[in-house]
Design a protein around this motif. Structure first.
Motif, PDB file in Angstrom:
ATOM      1  N   VAL A 157     -22.419  -9.257 -18.776  1.00  0.00           N
ATOM      2  CA  VAL A 157     -22.158  -7.909 -19.291  1.00  0.00           C
ATOM      3  C   VAL A 157     -23.408  -7.364 -19.978  1.00  0.00           C
ATOM      4  O   VAL A 157     -23.766  -6.190 -19.829  1.00  0.00           O
ATOM      5  CB  VAL A 157     -20.960  -7.924 -20.258  1.00  0.00           C
ATOM      6  CG1 VAL A 157     -20.699  -6.525 -20.813  1.00  0.00           C
ATOM      7  CG2 VAL A 157     -19.712  -8.463 -19.570  1.00  0.00           C
ATOM      8  N   THR A 158     -24.068  -8.228 -20.734  1.00  0.00           N
ATOM      9  CA  THR A 158     -25.310  -7.822 -21.401  1.00  0.00           C
ATOM     10  C   THR A 158     -26.366  -7.407 -20.387  1.00  0.00           C
ATOM     11  O   THR A 158     -27.059  -6.397 -20.565  1.00  0.00           O
ATOM     12  CB  THR A 158     -25.834  -8.975 -22.270  1.00  0.00           C
ATOM     13  OG1 THR A 158     -24.856  -9.321 -23.251  1.00  0.00           O
ATOM     14  CG2 THR A 158     -27.133  -8.592 -22.964  1.00  0.00           C
ATOM     15  N   ILE A 159     -26.494  -8.187 -19.321  1.00  0.00           N
ATOM     16  CA  ILE A 159     -27.468  -7.846 -18.274  1.00  0.00           C
ATOM     17  C   ILE A 159     -27.129  -6.487 -17.658  1.00  0.00           C
ATOM     18  O   ILE A 159     -28.012  -5.630 -17.470  1.00  0.00           O
ATOM     19  CB  ILE A 159     -27.484  -8.947 -17.193  1.00  0.00           C
ATOM     20  CG1 ILE A 159     -28.021 -10.259 -17.770  1.00  0.00           C
ATOM     21  CG2 ILE A 159     -28.328  -8.513 -15.993  1.00  0.00           C
ATOM     22  CD1 ILE A 159     -27.909 -11.436 -16.830  1.00  0.00           C
ATOM     23  N   ASN A 160     -25.851  -6.271 -17.341  1.00  0.00           N
ATOM     24  CA  ASN A 160     -25.437  -5.010 -16.726  1.00  0.00           C
ATOM     25  C   ASN A 160     -25.723  -3.825 -17.637  1.00  0.00           C
ATOM     26  O   ASN A 160     -26.298  -2.811 -17.209  1.00  0.00           O
ATOM     27  CB  ASN A 160     -23.942  -5.051 -16.410  1.00  0.00           C
ATOM     28  CG  ASN A 160     -23.599  -6.096 -15.368  1.00  0.00           C
ATOM     29  OD1 ASN A 160     -24.481  -6.667 -14.735  1.00  0.00           O
ATOM     30  ND2 ASN A 160     -22.318  -6.352 -15.192  1.00  0.00           N
ATOM     31  N   ASP A 161     -25.281  -3.937 -18.897  1.00  0.00           N
ATOM     32  CA  ASP A 161     -25.473  -2.835 -19.843  1.00  0.00           C
ATOM     33  C   ASP A 161     -26.954  -2.508 -20.026  1.00  0.00           C
ATOM     34  O   ASP A 161     -27.356  -1.342 -20.069  1.00  0.00           O
ATOM     35  CB  ASP A 161     -24.849  -3.179 -21.199  1.00  0.00           C
ATOM     36  CG  ASP A 161     -23.334  -3.159 -21.169  1.00  0.00           C
ATOM     37  OD1 ASP A 161     -22.764  -2.641 -20.186  1.00  0.00           O
ATOM     38  OD2 ASP A 161     -22.712  -3.658 -22.132  1.00  0.00           O
ATOM     39  N   THR A 162     -27.750  -3.546 -20.138  1.00  0.00           N
ATOM     40  CA  THR A 162     -29.180  -3.343 -20.378  1.00  0.00           C
ATOM     41  C   THR A 162     -29.856  -2.686 -19.174  1.00  0.00           C
ATOM     42  O   THR A 162     -30.636  -1.729 -19.335  1.00  0.00           O
ATOM     43  CB  THR A 162     -29.861  -4.688 -20.687  1.00  0.00           C
ATOM     44  OG1 THR A 162     -29.259  -5.276 -21.842  1.00  0.00           O
ATOM     45  CG2 THR A 162     -31.347  -4.484 -20.945  1.00  0.00           C
TER      46      THR A 162
END
Length: 448
Positions: A157-162
């Motif tokens: 999720v962090t990768i996607n948001d970033t």
């Protein structure tokens, strides 16, 4: 007690994974909004906000909370290794999202046409808005979110948001430097949405294929599959969440219709600033629900109440700090974003942060009531508040301007928080006595 501490530690660990992406997202949001306003001016930026809000409204009105369905009914199958049962539930959730995506496209196209006509947009603007509506089906990744949360893959999720935030910021920066116009910025918004969707699907399919050899084609076999309580749960929780999610975008559209695109932009900036201030604390929402489901399936009723109470008290203390930050720095941050000085903006920001704080305090209450099967109570109360909110917002905006819009929003969120507190008082007195004999995952969905 040690088990409950372990649950809290797991929640805060997972929230920590999400924090990186959300912090980057919040910082990027401040940057790209400021640059977009400088490139477009408040009027055109307000039109961008309105077009995006219509598409988001179409998406939120039609989306089904498939991730909650997946976790609510699939947790036991996943934990016990029931591959066939888990595949069936996952397939059902994927089909839900596919139907919702088609409906969101239709709703968004109709919404663009109607709002453009009522707002007297020229034909070129309406055509541009209708083209942007095609991105509405990519605005929701329900089953993917369920897979990532159930399997504790929060770092994806962090990768996607970033990635999505960085793409939007880079695109806006290029548009600012090249002095490009509204169609380009809409394309940048659309590209970041599609990238976010593609990453979610890619990571989720990789996970389920590795775990259980699942393929996307499998999801569209056996359309008649169902199980007791699944549809009623999905309908109830989706209606409740749609009322919650859509209210902000409808409010922006009402402000724009009553006061104009520039005022809608100011209202949206105040809302976005408030949401950015409380964003780190809201990271508990996606990690709390799966943990509460595990406690429910383990019949740990005391743990459910203890974890919820501790989270609520921690957020209550944090809320005071957030309000102080809004009072001291809200005007300066707004001026940095909007590149303009607006009268009474400190009051607008503080009231919108108060409204956001009310929603923040709901964070541990709604998931607990949902897990305990009190969806009907939540939905009826939220619907009643929304029925009062939108007329109140319209008239408050017409007679009192932006101040009236902000105050009515805060009162609305305060009423929803109060209804959740009442629900906790009514339904969570000794739930172990009432719910002990009910099968896990099929708690009653009424509020009797």
């Amino acid at each position: 007690m040690s088990r409950h501490r372990a649950v809290l530690a797991s929640m805060f660990k997972n929230a920590g994974f999400l924090a990186g992406g959300r912090v980057v997202n919040a910082l990027c949001s401040l940057a790209y909004v400021a640059l977009a306003i400088r490139a477009l001016g408040l009027d055109d930026f307000g039109k961008l906000v309105l077009i995006n809000s219509i598409a988001m409204t179409g998406s939120m009105l039609t989306r089904l909370q498939s991730w909650r369905t997946l976790i609510h009914f699939g947790n036991q199958a996943y934990q016990s290794g029931d591959v066939a049962g888990w595949r069936d539930i996952l397939s059902f959730c994927i089909r839900l999202d596919a139907m919702a995506a088609l409906a969101s496209l239709l709703f968004s196209l109709v919404g663009m046409r109607l709002y453009g006509a009522l707002s007297h947009w020229n034909p070129a603007d309406i055509a541009m808005a209708e083209l942007y509506a095609c991105v509405a089906p990519f605005m929701y990744t329900g089953w993917c979110a369920g897979v990532l949360r159930m399997t504790n893959r929060y770092h994806y999720v962090t990768i996607n948001d970033t990635c999505a935030a960085l793409l939007r910021t880079a695109g806006v920066a290029a548009g600012f430097l090249l002095q490009l116009r509204l169609p380009y910025f809409l394309a940048v918004w659309a590209a970041s949405i599609v990238l976010d969707y593609a990453l979610y699907v890619f990571f989720s399919l990789a996970i389920v294929k590795k775990l259980h050899g699942f393929s996307l084609r499998r999801a569209f076999r056996g359309w008649g599959w169902s199980r007791p309580g699944l549809w009623s749960f999905t309908r109830a929780v989706s209606l409740n969440q749609s009322l919650n999610n859509v209210s902000g975008h409808l409010a922006t559209l009402l402000v724009g219709g009553g006061l104009g695109a520039a005022e809608a932009a100011i209202f949206q900036i105040c809302r976005q600033l408030a949401e950015a201030i409380i964003a780190p604390a809201q990271l508990l929402t996606p990690v709390l629900y799966p943990e509460l489901v595990k406690l429910r399936d383990g019949r740990d009723w005391a743990g459910l109440k203890l974890v919820t109470r501790q989270i609520f008290l921690a957020l209550l203390a944090l809320s005071v700090v957030l309000l102080v930050i809004a009072r001291l720095g809200g005007e300066a941050i707004f001026a940095l974003m909007a590149h303009a000085r607006i009268p009474h903006v400190t009051s607008y920001v503080c009231v919108m942060v108060l409204a956001a704080v009310f929603l923040l305090l709901i964070t541990p209450l709604e998931p607990l009531l949902t897990v305990m099967g009190r969806i009907g109570f939540l939905t009826r109360n939220r619907a009643a508040v929304m029925l009062a909110y939108f007329p109140a917002l319209y008239f408050a905006t017409r007679f009192f301007g932006l101040g009236g819009a902000c105050l009515s929003t805060a009162l609305c969120n305060g009423a929803i928080l109060l209804s959740c507190l009442i629900g906790m008082r009514l339904y969570l007195r000794g739930p172990q006595e009432r719910l002990l004999n009910q099968p896990a995952g099929s708690i009653e969905l009424t509020s009797r």
